[in-house]
Design an enzyme around this catalytic site. Structure first.
Site, mmCIF file in Angstrom:
data_model
loop_
_atom_site.group_PDB
_atom_site.id
_atom_site.type_symbol
_atom_site.label_atom_id
_atom_site.label_comp_id
_atom_site.label_asym_id
_atom_site.label_seq_id
_atom_site.Cartn_x
_atom_site.Cartn_y
_atom_site.Cartn_z
ATOM 1 C CD1 TRP A 155 -2.935 -1.326 0.374
ATOM 2 C CD2 TRP A 155 -1.803 -2.359 1.993
ATOM 3 N NE1 TRP A 155 -3.545 -2.524 0.616
ATOM 4 C CE2 TRP A 155 -2.887 -3.175 1.598
ATOM 5 C CE3 TRP A 155 -0.954 -2.820 3.006
ATOM 6 C CZ2 TRP A 155 -3.129 -4.420 2.190
ATOM 7 C CZ3 TRP A 155 -1.190 -4.038 3.584
ATOM 8 C CH2 TRP A 155 -2.266 -4.841 3.176
ATOM 9 C CG HIS A 169 -6.192 -1.344 4.696
ATOM 10 N ND1 HIS A 169 -5.656 -2.601 4.791
ATOM 11 C CD2 HIS A 169 -5.634 -0.644 5.728
ATOM 12 C CE1 HIS A 169 -4.816 -2.664 5.809
ATOM 13 N NE2 HIS A 169 -4.789 -1.499 6.382
ATOM 14 N NE ARG A 195 -5.294 0.874 -1.081
ATOM 15 C CZ ARG A 195 -5.535 -0.406 -1.139
ATOM 16 N NH1 ARG A 195 -5.171 -1.084 -2.197
ATOM 17 N NH2 ARG A 195 -6.128 -1.027 -0.144
ATOM 18 C CD GLN A 209 -10.222 -0.927 0.920
ATOM 19 O OE1 GLN A 209 -10.038 -0.986 2.131
ATOM 20 N NE2 GLN A 209 -9.370 -1.430 0.048
ATOM 21 C CB VAL A 252 -6.683 -12.835 6.602
ATOM 22 C CG1 VAL A 252 -7.746 -11.834 6.992
ATOM 23 C CG2 VAL A 252 -6.026 -12.451 5.291
ATOM 24 C CB ALA A 305 -11.842 -9.542 8.025
HETATM 25 C C1 FA5 Z 1 -7.082 -4.501 1.220
HETATM 26 O O1 FA5 Z 1 -7.146 -3.286 1.219
HETATM 27 C C2 FA5 Z 1 -7.370 -5.293 2.453
HETATM 28 N N1 FA5 Z 1 -7.511 -4.428 3.570
HETATM 29 C C3 FA5 Z 1 -8.633 -6.118 2.209
HETATM 30 C C4 FA5 Z 1 -8.850 -7.167 3.245
HETATM 31 C C5 FA5 Z 1 -9.696 -6.902 4.314
HETATM 32 C C6 FA5 Z 1 -8.195 -8.385 3.153
HETATM 33 C C7 FA5 Z 1 -9.923 -7.863 5.278
HETATM 34 C C8 FA5 Z 1 -8.420 -9.344 4.127
HETATM 35 C C9 FA5 Z 1 -9.280 -9.093 5.155
HETATM 36 P P1 FA5 Z 1 -6.614 -4.697 -1.330
HETATM 37 O O2 FA5 Z 1 -5.489 -3.743 -1.367
HETATM 38 O O3 FA5 Z 1 -6.541 -5.854 -2.221
HETATM 39 O O4 FA5 Z 1 -6.874 -5.231 0.098
HETATM 40 O O5 FA5 Z 1 -7.942 -3.865 -1.631
HETATM 41 C C10 FA5 Z 1 -9.213 -4.459 -1.482
HETATM 42 C C11 FA5 Z 1 -10.125 -4.094 -2.652
HETATM 43 O O6 FA5 Z 1 -10.175 -2.677 -2.798
HETATM 44 C C12 FA5 Z 1 -9.618 -4.601 -3.983
HETATM 45 O O7 FA5 Z 1 -10.042 -5.919 -4.205
HETATM 46 C C13 FA5 Z 1 -10.285 -3.650 -4.950
HETATM 47 O O8 FA5 Z 1 -11.617 -4.022 -5.162
HETATM 48 C C14 FA5 Z 1 -10.269 -2.375 -4.187
HETATM 49 N N2 FA5 Z 1 -9.106 -1.564 -4.554
HETATM 50 C C15 FA5 Z 1 -7.862 -1.629 -4.069
HETATM 51 N N3 FA5 Z 1 -7.068 -0.704 -4.628
HETATM 52 C C16 FA5 Z 1 -7.822 -0.023 -5.502
HETATM 53 C C17 FA5 Z 1 -7.598 1.084 -6.383
HETATM 54 N N4 FA5 Z 1 -6.434 1.685 -6.456
HETATM 55 N N5 FA5 Z 1 -8.630 1.524 -7.118
HETATM 56 C C18 FA5 Z 1 -9.850 0.929 -7.019
HETATM 57 N N6 FA5 Z 1 -10.132 -0.091 -6.220
HETATM 58 C C19 FA5 Z 1 -9.123 -0.574 -5.460
#
Ligand code: FA5
Length: 337
Positions: A155, A169, A195, A209, A252, A305
């Site tokens: 991130w 997040h 981000r 989110q 997780v 989660a």
């Molecule tokens: C997370 O942010 C973790 N906190 C999610 C999580 C929560 C995992 C609880 C386990 C348990 P990630 O970076 O993959 O994960 O982001 C989660 C979702 O946010 C992605 O699947 C996507 O749908 C969305 N997302 C992430 N980054 C972006 C972005 N730059 N633009 C749009 N959507 C995004």
């Protein structure tokens, strides 16, 4: 007598040609007002010898009466004309179609957020919130991501002066909620995250989110799949294919990413799904024991989660092929919702 006849003739002509009540009043004043021509003549009667006064007086009064009648008739005519004109001016066509009033409407992301909240609330989930400006502890350390852990690089973070950061997040809300509430618990936590990323058709640097957290004594991946599947069914109002694939998140174990068949192209491949036919919409997994410990709970608890990207869900629901449209403020886009 000649004066009288002349006055009568001229007055009648001027009365006849008066265009409005004001003009008529002026004519009246000219002849019958305090200093009017006829008034002066009538006043001079008293200085005449009796015989002449009787003869002349009668004629003068006849002229006065005739002119008064002519004034009254003309005045009545003008008044009626003016009333008619006013009526015509104020006439309202009750059959004319009304003016269309512009009514505001909700942003597609607000619609998607409300729908998500409604579905989870109906499944017994409470809605929790956390701050956009977070500490490193809640955003990373408490989520089993210590300082030099390489996962911090996943991130790209906006750091603020002297320590705090814009949360990357919504997972910190898990910790904040578990610090204050004992299991069993079910929550979702919608919120903005940030981000330091470059953008493309499916990536934004500011996004929504929706975190989900369920903690109890006997919780498994099967529960996660069932809840997520029910959510998709109700959110998209149809059966959609989704898949869980192993993924790594330090908070997780095991961890997954959740993807849906791309509803924009029907799984054929497009710019949104990067030609794969699938779009990743969430990260998820079973809560790591270290996370329970960091929140002051026993690591014996079990839970899952997830963290959904709300824009991605809205893109699939409304078939939007570029995530950047949401915050473009382009009314041609927004007016379609
Ligand atoms: C997370 O942010 C973790 N906190 C999610 C999580 C929560 C995992 C609880 C386990 C348990 P990630 O970076 O993959 O994960 O982001 C989660 C979702 O946010 C992605 O699947 C996507 O749908 C969305 N997302 C992430 N980054 C972006 C972005 N730059 N633009 C749009 N959507 C995004």
């Amino acid at each position: 007598m000649t004066d009288l006849k002349k006055i009568k003739k001229e007055a009648e002509k001027e009365i006849g040609s008066a265009k409005d009540l004001k003009e008529l009043q002026d004519v009246f004043n000219q002849y019958l007002g305090k200093r009017g021509e006829l008034t002066q003549i009538l006043r001079s009667l008293k200085d005449m010898p009796k015989r002449e006064r009787i003869m002349f007086g009668k004629d003068a009064n006849d002229v006065k009466n005739a002119l008064t009648i002519a004034f009254d008739e003309k005045s009545a005519g003008l008044k009626a004309g003016e009333a008619r004109a006013a009526e015509e001016k104020e006439w309202i066509d009750v059959t004319a179609p009304g003016k269309k009033i512009a009514v505001g409407h909700l942003h597609p992301l607000t619609l998607a957020k409300r729908k998500t909240m409604e579905i989870f609330q109906s499944m017994g989930f409470a809605v929790a919130e956390g701050p956009d400006i977070e500490t490193e502890w809640y955003n990373f350390d408490a989520l089993n991501i210590p300082k030099d852990h390489p996962a911090r690089d996943v991130w790209d973070t906006f750091y603020l002066k002297d320590g705090p950061l814009l949360r990357t997040h919504t997972s910190p809300v898990q910790i904040r909620y578990m610090e204050k509430n004992n299991p069993p618990l079910r929550i979702i936590a919608p919120g903005t995250v940030y981000r330091h990323e470059s953008t493309d058709s499916s990536h934004e640097f500011q996004l929504y989110q929706v975190e989900g957290l369920m903690v109890d004594k006997d919780i498994s991946v099967a529960n996660l799949k069932a809840v997520v599947g029910e959510f998709f069914r109700r959110f998209f109002e149809k059966e959609v294919d989704f898949r869980l694939r192993p993924d790594f998140f330090p908070f997780v174990e095991p961890g997954f990413d959740i993807s849906i068949t791309c509803l924009v192209c029907g799984g054929k491949g497009c710019s949104v799904c990067k030609e794969t036919g699938w779009l990743e919409v969430a990260g998820a997994g079973m809560v790591h024991p270290n996370v329970f410990k960091a929140a002051g709970l026993s690591p014996e608890w079990q839970g899952w989660a997830f963290g959904f990207g709300l824009e991605r869900l809205a893109m699939l629901k409304y078939r939007i092929n570029d995530i950047r449209l949401f915050r473009s403020s382009d009314l041609r886009f927004l007016n379609q919702f």
